[in-house]
Enzyme design. Structure first.
Site, PDB file in Angstrom:
ATOM      1  N   HIS A 144      23.157  58.914  21.033  1.00 25.91           N
ATOM      2  CA  HIS A 144      23.445  59.035  19.598  1.00 25.91           C
ATOM      3  C   HIS A 144      24.190  57.817  19.061  1.00 25.91           C
ATOM      4  CE1 HIS A 144      23.399  63.659  20.294  1.00 25.91           C
ATOM      5  NE2 HIS A 144      22.192  63.254  19.900  1.00 25.91           N
ATOM      6  N   ARG A 146      12.951  53.960  18.029  1.00 26.62           N
ATOM      7  CA  ARG A 146      14.158  54.520  18.631  1.00 26.62           C
ATOM      8  C   ARG A 146      13.921  54.689  20.130  1.00 26.62           C
ATOM      9  NH1 ARG A 146      15.770  60.596  19.728  1.00 26.62           N
ATOM     10  NH2 ARG A 146      17.959  60.342  20.254  1.00 26.62           N
ATOM     11  N   ARG A 174      21.555  72.721  26.299  1.00 24.28           N
ATOM     12  CA  ARG A 174      22.152  71.970  27.398  1.00 24.28           C
ATOM     13  C   ARG A 174      23.557  72.477  27.701  1.00 24.28           C
ATOM     14  NH1 ARG A 174      20.792  66.464  24.324  1.00 24.28           N
ATOM     15  NH2 ARG A 174      18.524  66.429  24.561  1.00 24.28           N
ATOM     16  N   GLU A 197      19.977  57.717  11.117  1.00 21.23           N
ATOM     17  CA  GLU A 197      19.622  56.826  12.218  1.00 21.23           C
ATOM     18  C   GLU A 197      18.447  55.920  11.845  1.00 21.23           C
ATOM     19  OE1 GLU A 197      20.289  59.331  16.194  1.00 21.23           O
ATOM     20  OE2 GLU A 197      19.554  60.562  14.533  1.00 21.23           O
TER      21      GLU A 197
END
Length: 402
Positions: free
Chosen positions: A178, A89, A240, A385
């Site tokens: 994402h 990834r 964040r 994922e």
């Protein structure tokens, strides 16, 4: 049958899954944590076993060694020769990658050149690639990019209103993140709810975890996404800020005497749920405090829900309507409290009818939350994922290319 490894290397961690393909059977999974420390943690799950061992793990190379040694030690494979491909990834693919690619030296150099766009992840991805390459030098490796799914956005969706020559010269634009998750969710949704036909579908994918992003998907392709130049943009997240008025940076630097780099670190690591609540970056802790009447926790919950709701409304317009809203990732799959807070903010405007009693029971499984008379179908779909990485690995094995 073929065995492939899906890898996600962080700055001090290494997540992995070993798949048997094309069955997509998970043979084992695990996480190497606290890399660089004497009290590192090696973990592996297989069958009914869940093993964790604390030991010195001073670098990623040692972490990879522990993973490969465990595969043999616990009889998951007989030989490392059984591993036919390793998929990594990679968060940032910039303008260079619209799909997965060979993880060779040329592409590693490109990924490394994009470190200014992704200083939090890019160095770790390169480190993880080098560690596996050293341990399995003859095994092909591929890079699967979080940004590639978003390369179908139009310029008016990805450009910032800054001097155009700056966008061109410095590749300063919206890249999103994402994408691997949003792609998986869109594919599954099209299969389950649109009869396998992408054409004409209008999907809003809400990947809401500690890191969170929304993606507007038409005909199976991304048209807009919330994260920006880096994963700092978009909705409020665990630590964040999400989107801010740019003058906040200058103003707070002036007020506090901190420089831009210090403030940027605060925006990334000390803001969001953690910064507003003063409690935690974990929604479970914030939810518990809110239910006990903690005013800042209640405010945090409302602010988080409102930020997500605002983007749902924006993307409803961008898509010209929505057929399906997906909730996924850690919060989206497991928090009935935050799903309810978000949905209540948009239900009147969008004509949603939600079975909130069912919502309260749904955790980590696919389920339709909307009632038949809802104008938009709302579902929970667990994301995966890693299986997308494994699928691209299998393409590399069977086709010789991705």
């Amino acid at each position: 049958m073929a065995k492939v490894m899906a890898v996600n290397a962080g700055s001090s961690s290494l997540k992995y899954k070993l798949y048997e393909m094309p069955e997509e059977k998970v043979l084992c999974s695990g996480n190497v944590e606290r890399i660089g420390h004497e009290d590192g943690i090696f973990g592996i799950k297989f069958g009914s076993e869940n093993i964790k061992i604390t030991q010195p793990i001073l670098d990623h190379s040692r972490g990879v060694e522990l993973v490969l040694e465990a595969l043999i030690k616990y009889g998951i494979i007989k030989s490392l020769d059984e591993i036919e491909c390793v998929g990594h990834r990679v968060v940032q693919g910039g303008k260079y990658f619209s799909k997965s690619a060979e993880f060779d030296q040329h592409n590693a150099d490109l990924i490394e050149s994009m470190t200014p766009l992704d200083p939090l992840h890019a160095p770790a991805h390169i480190t993880g690639w080098k560690a596996f390459k050293a341990a399995l030098p003859e095994v092909p490796a591929i890079a699967v990019f979080d940004t590639s799914f978003h390369q179908t956005m139009e310029p008016e969706d990805y450009l910032y209103p800054i001097p155009y020559e700056m966008s061109e010269k410095y590749d300063c634009r919206r890249y999103g993140a994402h994408g691997t998750s949003h792609n998986y969710l869109a594919n599954l949704a099209i299969e389950h709810y649109f009869g396998g036909k992408a054409e004409g579908s209008r999907i809003l994918s809400c990947h809401i975890g500690s890191g969170a992003s929304l993606c507007a998907i038409r005909d199976g392709k991304c048209v807009a996404t919330t994260m920006g130049l880096t994963p700092l943009g978009g909705v409020m997240m665990g630590t964040r800020t999400g989107d801010l008025d740019p003058s906040v940076m200058d103003y707070l630097c002036t007020c506090t005497g901190k420089d831009v780099h210090e403030m940027y670190d605060i925006f990334n690591k000390k803001s969001g749920l953690l910064g507003v609540s003063g409690i935690s970056n974990d929604t479970r802790d914030v939810e518990e405090a809110a239910e006990k009447g903690n005013k800042r926790a209640i405010l945090t919950s409302k602010l988080f829900a409102r930020r997500v709701a605002d983007f749902i409304g924006q993307y409803y317009v961008r898509l010209g309507g929505i057929d399906l809203i997906i909730f996924s990732a850690g919060i989206g799959e497991n928090s009935a409290y935050f799903r309810k807070a978000i949905l209540e903010d948009v239900q009147e405007a969008l004509g949603l009818k939600i079975d909130y009693e069912l919502n309260a029971k749904v955790r980590g499984r696919e389920e339709i939350l909307s009632t038949p008379d809802s104008k938009i179908k709302v579902v929970v779909i667990p994301t995966d994922e890693e299986v997308m990485i494994a699928r691209d690995c299998y393409k590399r094995i069977t086709n010789g290319a991705i």
